[in-house]
Design a protein around this motif. Structure first.
Motif, short mmCIF file in Angstrom:
data_model
loop_
_atom_site.label_atom_id
_atom_site.label_comp_id
_atom_site.label_asym_id
_atom_site.label_seq_id
_atom_site.Cartn_x
_atom_site.Cartn_y
_atom_site.Cartn_z
N UNK A 176 0.86 -1.17 0.00
CA UNK A 176 0.00 0.00 0.00
C UNK A 176 0.90 1.23 0.00
N UNK A 177 0.55 2.24 -0.80
CA UNK A 177 1.38 3.44 -0.90
C UNK A 177 0.57 4.69 -0.58
N UNK A 178 1.29 5.74 -0.16
CA UNK A 178 0.66 7.03 0.10
C UNK A 178 1.67 8.12 -0.27
N UNK A 179 1.20 9.16 -0.98
CA UNK A 179 2.03 10.29 -1.34
C UNK A 179 1.79 11.43 -0.36
N UNK A 180 2.88 12.08 0.07
CA UNK A 180 2.79 13.19 1.01
C UNK A 180 3.40 14.44 0.38
N UNK A 181 2.69 15.54 0.49
CA UNK A 181 3.19 16.82 -0.03
C UNK A 181 4.10 17.46 1.00
N UNK A 182 5.14 18.13 0.52
CA UNK A 182 6.06 18.81 1.41
C UNK A 182 5.41 20.01 2.08
N UNK A 183 5.80 20.26 3.31
CA UNK A 183 5.23 21.37 4.07
C UNK A 183 6.12 22.60 3.96
N UNK A 184 5.53 23.77 4.13
CA UNK A 184 6.34 24.99 4.14
C UNK A 184 6.92 25.16 5.54
N UNK A 185 8.17 25.60 5.59
CA UNK A 185 8.88 25.77 6.86
C UNK A 185 9.55 27.13 6.87
#
Length: 95
Positions: free
Chosen positions: A55-64
């Motif tokens: 099972x896969x999941x894509x995560x978007x990068x957060x602003x820091x």
């Protein structure tokens, strides 16, 4: 794509440890472009185990922010790999 470049690192968190103990599932950070079939082949060849499902999941990068500067963390992909009954992967923290 080279098999050694598909799996980047294991995810060692409390949730990942519970998944490993209860349902024989292992969690990895994988290449963003890798599909489930490539991830399955990589895990089977690198760790000499039999994979039941991926099972896969894509995560978007957060602003820091760091003071006056702002930027983004990079996007990443997570794979949860379920192994067949009786199979296991020896992780570094267990040894």
């Amino acid at each position: 794509m080279d098999i050694r470049n598909i799996i980047k690192k294991p995810i060692v968190t409390e949730k990942a440890s519970i998944l490993k103990e209860k349902s024989n599932k292992y969690t990895f950070v994988v290449d963003k472009e890798a599909n489930k079939f490539q991830i399955k082949q990589a895990v089977e060849s690198l760790f000499n185990v039999r994979v039941e499902s991926v099972h896969t999941a894509n995560y978007a990068g957060k602003s820091k922010r760091m003071g006056a500067r702002s930027g983004f963390k990079s996007d990443w992909k997570k794979a949860i790999v379920k192994l067949s009954e009786g199979q296991e992967i020896q992780m570094v923290e267990e040894a």
